[in-house]
Design an enzyme around this catalytic site. Structure first.
Site, PDB file in Angstrom:
ATOM      1  N   ASN A 137       0.787  -1.176   0.013  1.00 47.76           N
ATOM      2  CA  ASN A 137       0.054   0.036  -0.111  1.00 47.76           C
ATOM      3  C   ASN A 137       0.861   1.350  -0.224  1.00 47.76           C
ATOM      4  O   ASN A 137       0.265   2.467   0.237  1.00 47.76           O
ATOM      5  CB  ASN A 137      -0.916   0.029   1.183  1.00 47.76           C
ATOM      6  N   HIS A 139       3.406   2.008   2.199  1.00 46.06           N
ATOM      7  CA  HIS A 139       4.024   2.303   3.549  1.00 46.06           C
ATOM      8  C   HIS A 139       5.349   2.238   3.361  1.00 46.06           C
ATOM      9  O   HIS A 139       6.190   1.231   2.756  1.00 46.06           O
ATOM     10  CB  HIS A 139       3.541   1.611   4.737  1.00 46.06           C
ATOM     11  N   GLU A 144       1.716   4.370   7.467  1.00 49.06           N
ATOM     12  CA  GLU A 144       0.326   3.974   6.498  1.00 49.06           C
ATOM     13  C   GLU A 144      -0.029   5.155   5.823  1.00 49.06           C
ATOM     14  O   GLU A 144      -0.063   6.306   6.459  1.00 49.06           O
ATOM     15  CB  GLU A 144      -0.685   3.238   7.305  1.00 49.06           C
TER      16      GLU A 144
HETATM   17  C1  F6R Z   1       9.799  -3.599   7.939  1.00 49.29           C
HETATM   18  C2  F6R Z   1       8.800  -2.556   7.440  1.00 49.29           C
HETATM   19  C3  F6R Z   1       7.649  -2.559   6.415  1.00 49.29           C
HETATM   20  C4  F6R Z   1       8.486  -3.540   5.263  1.00 49.29           C
HETATM   21  C5  F6R Z   1       7.319  -3.709   4.161  1.00 49.29           C
HETATM   22  C6  F6R Z   1       7.468  -4.784   2.833  1.00 49.29           C
HETATM   23  O1  F6R Z   1      10.518  -3.300   8.999  1.00 49.29           O
HETATM   24  O2  F6R Z   1       9.023  -1.433   8.085  1.00 49.29           O
HETATM   25  O3  F6R Z   1       7.599  -1.336   5.852  1.00 49.29           O
HETATM   26  O4  F6R Z   1       9.389  -3.172   4.651  1.00 49.29           O
HETATM   27  O5  F6R Z   1       5.860  -4.018   4.721  1.00 49.29           O
HETATM   28  O6  F6R Z   1       7.604  -5.967   3.470  1.00 49.29           O
HETATM   29  P1  F6R Z   1       7.999  -7.190   2.740  1.00 49.29           P
HETATM   30  O7  F6R Z   1       9.601  -7.045   2.499  1.00 49.29           O
HETATM   31  O8  F6R Z   1       7.883  -8.216   3.650  1.00 49.29           O
HETATM   32  O9  F6R Z   1       7.365  -7.056   1.575  1.00 49.29           O
END
Ligand code: F6R
Length: 242
Positions: A137, A139, A144
């Site tokens: 999304n 973030h 968020e």
């Molecule tokens: C993790 C974090 C999140 C992830 C994001 C992507 O510390 O802050 O922003 O980087 O959700 O997650 P993955 O890499 O699992 O797709």
């Protein structure tokens, strides 16, 4: 903004790790901002190998993590503190006192957020590199999409799409914590350099929006366009729409 399109996850992990290895060689007492999730695991494996090969050391490195789930203690196997020990800290020579992760189980979460904000503000010149992934999304950290974003470390209610995306790590969606403590946008953007890793076709559309779309709080990663030194490593699938 420097974009490197990588062949696959392995290639992305190696190339992104090279940014860190170069820094660790140049500045052994650097400060790193770290991330969890699927995207950086391969990068961490490359860093572990570099330490085991004697190419670099974490003995003088300090680290700060982006975020932590509220309600999970550091020994919970889905906490980000546990993730970092499993995927990096237990395999490199970093002194335990040199790692800082916001606590998700502090008796006073607001006080913990203030402590973490102050700790980040005290890093001279900001993190040398802040590593980030990108949520489906948009973030970054757990900032968020919303009508407004927070500058400092704060507790955030996780969006339904984040809870759903992260349910893969828990026994059921009901077990995913509903909120997290996260570095705010100032904490992330204060870094001297930001390294973003993105993998898989699920990230293709949001990566395009973040890098080339309008700058909006509804896509928190779009604020990266305002930072002077962002380096992106995306595998072919994630870069498909760029
Ligand atoms: C993790 C974090 C999140 C992830 C994001 C992507 O510390 O802050 O922003 O980087 O959700 O997650 P993955 O890499 O699992 O797709």
């Amino acid at each position: 903004m420097r974009l490197t399109i990588c062949n696959d996850y392995q290639d992305m992990s190696q190339k992104a790790a090279a940014e860190f290895i170069e820094l660790l060689k140049e500045k052994p007492d650097c400060t790193l901002g770290l991330a969890t999730g699927s995207s950086p695991i391969g990068l961490y494996q490359n860093l572990i190998k570099a330490v085991q090969d004697g190419a670099v050391s974490f003995a003088k490195v300090k680290t700060y993590n982006l975020d932590e789930y509220v309600g999970l203690t550091a020994d919970h196997d889905q906490s980000y503190a546990y993730f970092m020990r499993q995927n990096l800290f237990d395999h490199v020579d970093i002194p335990a006192g040199n790692t800082d992760i916001p606590s998700g189980s502090a008796p006073d979460t607001a006080a913990e957020c203030r402590r973490y904000t102050a700790a980040l503000a005290a890093i001279p010149g900001g993190q040398d590199i802040q590593l980030i992934g990108i949520g489906n999304n948009g973030h970054i950290g757990f900032n968020e999409p919303d009508v407004a974003l927070s500058a400092d470390t704060h507790e955030v209610t996780l969006s339904p799409s984040t809870i759903e995306a992260n349910a893969r790590f828990f026994a059921s969606v009901a077990e995913v914590p509903k909120s997290a403590v996260t570095m705010g946008m100032r904490g992330i953007l204060a870094a001297k350099k930001i390294v973003l890793v993105a993998t898989g076709s699920g990230k293709a559309a949001i990566l395009k929006q973040a890098l080339y779309g309008p700058i909006t709080t509804q896509v928190p990663a779009s604020l990266l366009q305002l930072h002077p030194n962002v380096v992106i490593f995306a595998d072919r699938d994630a870069a498909a729409e760029l």
